[in-house]
Scaffold this active site. Structure first.
Site, PDB file in Angstrom:
ATOM      1  N   TYR A  33      88.549 -13.562   2.213  1.00 29.90           N
ATOM      2  CA  TYR A  33      88.506 -12.097   2.168  1.00 29.90           C
ATOM      3  C   TYR A  33      87.075 -11.602   2.190  1.00 29.90           C
ATOM      4  O   TYR A  33      86.132 -12.380   2.026  1.00 29.90           O
ATOM      5  CB  TYR A  33      89.236 -11.568   0.924  1.00 29.90           C
ATOM      6  CG  TYR A  33      88.486 -11.735  -0.382  1.00 29.90           C
ATOM      7  CD1 TYR A  33      88.354 -12.985  -0.982  1.00 29.90           C
ATOM      8  CD2 TYR A  33      87.898 -10.647  -1.026  1.00 29.90           C
ATOM      9  CE1 TYR A  33      87.664 -13.138  -2.176  1.00 29.90           C
ATOM     10  CE2 TYR A  33      87.216 -10.792  -2.225  1.00 29.90           C
ATOM     11  CZ  TYR A  33      87.098 -12.037  -2.793  1.00 29.90           C
ATOM     12  OH  TYR A  33      86.411 -12.189  -3.973  1.00 29.90           O
ATOM     13  N   LYS A 147      84.263 -17.489   0.619  1.00 33.12           N
ATOM     14  CA  LYS A 147      84.878 -16.353  -0.086  1.00 33.12           C
ATOM     15  C   LYS A 147      86.401 -16.479  -0.002  1.00 33.12           C
ATOM     16  O   LYS A 147      87.084 -15.742   0.710  1.00 33.12           O
ATOM     17  CB  LYS A 147      84.378 -15.018   0.475  1.00 33.12           C
ATOM     18  CG  LYS A 147      84.542 -13.873  -0.518  1.00 33.12           C
ATOM     19  CD  LYS A 147      83.656 -12.713  -0.168  1.00 33.12           C
ATOM     20  CE  LYS A 147      83.967 -11.451  -0.972  1.00 33.12           C
ATOM     21  NZ  LYS A 147      83.817 -11.591  -2.409  1.00 33.12           N
ATOM     22  N   GLU A 180      77.165 -17.762 -11.602  1.00 31.77           N
ATOM     23  CA  GLU A 180      77.324 -16.347 -11.227  1.00 31.77           C
ATOM     24  C   GLU A 180      78.440 -15.745 -12.074  1.00 31.77           C
ATOM     25  O   GLU A 180      79.110 -16.455 -12.823  1.00 31.77           O
ATOM     26  CB  GLU A 180      77.660 -16.226  -9.740  1.00 31.77           C
ATOM     27  CG  GLU A 180      78.959 -16.927  -9.372  1.00 31.77           C
ATOM     28  CD  GLU A 180      79.295 -16.880  -7.880  1.00 31.77           C
ATOM     29  OE1 GLU A 180      78.856 -15.946  -7.196  1.00 31.77           O
ATOM     30  OE2 GLU A 180      80.023 -17.783  -7.426  1.00 31.77           O
ATOM     31  N   LEU A 205      78.706 -17.772  -4.552  1.00 39.77           N
ATOM     32  CA  LEU A 205      78.901 -16.958  -3.357  1.00 39.77           C
ATOM     33  C   LEU A 205      77.571 -16.260  -3.076  1.00 39.77           C
ATOM     34  O   LEU A 205      77.005 -15.631  -3.981  1.00 39.77           O
ATOM     35  CB  LEU A 205      79.993 -15.909  -3.575  1.00 39.77           C
ATOM     36  CG  LEU A 205      80.257 -15.099  -2.306  1.00 39.77           C
ATOM     37  CD1 LEU A 205      81.099 -15.898  -1.326  1.00 39.77           C
ATOM     38  CD2 LEU A 205      80.930 -13.780  -2.625  1.00 39.77           C
TER      39      LEU A 205
HETATM   40  N1  PDD Z   1      83.120  -9.899  -5.264  1.00 40.32           N
HETATM   41  N2  PDD Z   1      80.086 -13.711  -6.589  1.00 40.32           N
HETATM   42  C1  PDD Z   1      81.436 -13.653  -6.532  1.00 40.32           C
HETATM   43  C2  PDD Z   1      82.232 -14.786  -7.093  1.00 40.32           C
HETATM   44  C3  PDD Z   1      82.073 -12.549  -5.940  1.00 40.32           C
HETATM   45  O1  PDD Z   1      83.406 -12.493  -5.857  1.00 40.32           O
HETATM   46  C4  PDD Z   1      81.276 -11.482  -5.420  1.00 40.32           C
HETATM   47  C5  PDD Z   1      81.901 -10.293  -4.753  1.00 40.32           C
HETATM   48  C6  PDD Z   1      79.878 -11.586  -5.525  1.00 40.32           C
HETATM   49  C7  PDD Z   1      78.962 -10.525  -4.969  1.00 40.32           C
HETATM   50  O2  PDD Z   1      79.014 -10.511  -3.549  1.00 40.32           O
HETATM   51  P1  PDD Z   1      78.742  -9.185  -2.715  1.00 40.32           P
HETATM   52  O3  PDD Z   1      77.390  -8.705  -3.130  1.00 40.32           O
HETATM   53  O4  PDD Z   1      78.792  -9.631  -1.305  1.00 40.32           O
HETATM   54  O5  PDD Z   1      79.812  -8.190  -3.069  1.00 40.32           O
HETATM   55  C8  PDD Z   1      79.325 -12.723  -6.098  1.00 40.32           C
HETATM   56  C9  PDD Z   1      83.857  -8.831  -4.628  1.00 40.32           C
HETATM   57  C10 PDD Z   1      83.185  -7.509  -4.758  1.00 40.32           C
HETATM   58  C11 PDD Z   1      85.283  -8.863  -5.145  1.00 40.32           C
HETATM   59  O6  PDD Z   1      85.815  -9.958  -5.273  1.00 40.32           O
HETATM   60  O7  PDD Z   1      85.869  -7.790  -5.377  1.00 40.32           O
END
Ligand code: PDD
Length: 302
Positions: A33, A147, A180, A205
């Protein structure tokens, strides 16, 4: 008009959007996703989000369901149909639906679902007081760079955070180093003002907000380092914050109940938040400008 969703070629009322009971996303979490932020009706960092989506698909050997240009058109059409000003576009692609066998089915076409969500501005109190995080063991698989929709460990630790009255859970590897958050990247600011976030690897991620903020930091000339940091270092840090497509740059002021710095959102953190918000406004303005001069790349097959 009710909110609409896109499911495998059709726009439907959100409540009627559905996939097959033998979809491999439903049965095996066999899918990926993306969450793309939308500001002023414009997709922010669309290209890096789509690059990451295509990479996740390649790593899992799932086919792109439509061309990239078509994905962009569907996202824009949903923003238009749902009158979305600020929020996010959610894209999910699974390997498809087939009788339940673990190995890849011989003939299967990927499932594509897209939805949108309007988000309210972050609550004043979060920015004034900062948020709390707890630390928890990282029990995830070894490909956190993909992801994947397999988010059960993330769900469990976010719930633990909620039950502890915290906003986020920072996951910690077996060497005591923060990987993270459950849905955010983790940052600290050291005593000498260096912004530190873990280096991109299969352990995290590689957040698009993380990458864009690194660009903002470089452009502004702030010091930064991409390296792991321990929970102890974080608790002794001058500032801490998290980044994501929905949290942007959010100050962290307590880690496991321990105040970070003076317990208030840090000066560098809040400067970076402002610069990141300005960066998003700049992206939106540039895209609008490109569209006005007809140079926006929006056509199918372009
Ligand atoms: N989550 N780490 C993880 C495990 C994440 O699921 C996300 C993003 C991030 C930050 O990535 P980005 O800056 O590309 O949003 C880091 C999204 C927002 C979610 O699962 O809703």
């Amino acid at each position: 008009m009710p909110r609409q969703a896109y499911v495998n070629g059709r726009y439907l009322p959100h409540r009627q959007g559905a996939v097959h009971i033998e979809d491999r996303g439903f049965q095996f979490a066999d899918g990926v996703y993306e969450v793309v932020p939308v500001r002023e009706r414009i997709l922010i960092d669309e290209e890096p989000h789509l690059d990451r989506l295509e990479r996740s698909l390649r790593e899992l050997r799932i086919a792109m369901p439509v061309q990239r240009a078509t994905l962009k058109l569907i996202a824009r059409e949903l923003i238009r149909r749902n009158d979305l000003s600020n929020g996010l576009v959610y894209m999910q692609i699974t390997r498809g639906s087939a009788p339940r066998e673990h190995a890849f089915p011989a003939h299967v076409s990927p499932t594509l679902v897209m939805t949108t969500r309007q988000l309210k501005p972050h609550r004043e109190a979060l920015l004034r007081d900062g948020v709390a995080v707890i630390t928890v063991p990282d029990i995830r698989w070894r490909r956190c760079d993909i992801k994947s929709i397999g988010l059960l460990p993330n769900v469990l630790v976010k719930q633990a955070a909620a039950e502890a009255g915290a906003y986020e859970a920072w996951q910690v590897d077996d060497q005591g180093r923060v990987t993270e958050g459950s849905s955010t990247n983790a940052w600290i600011v050291t005593e000498d003002g260096t912004a530190v976030t873990r280096d991109a690897s299969q352990a995290i991620l590689n957040g698009i907000t993380r990458l864009s903020l690194l660009k903002v930091i470089r452009a502004a000339g702030y010091g930064f380092a991409e390296r792991p940091f321990t929970v102890a270092e974080a608790k002794a840090a001058r500032e801490a914050f998290i980044t994501s497509s929905t949290s942007y740059v959010m100050p962290v002021t307590r880690i496991d109940g321990v105040p970070v710095g003076d317990g208030r959102p840090g000066a560098l953190t809040m400067a970076l938040r402002q610069q990141y918000v300005d960066y998003m406004a700049g992206c939106a303005a540039a895209e609008r400008g490109a569209a006005a001069t007809g140079s926006a790349e929006t056509g199918v097959g372009a």
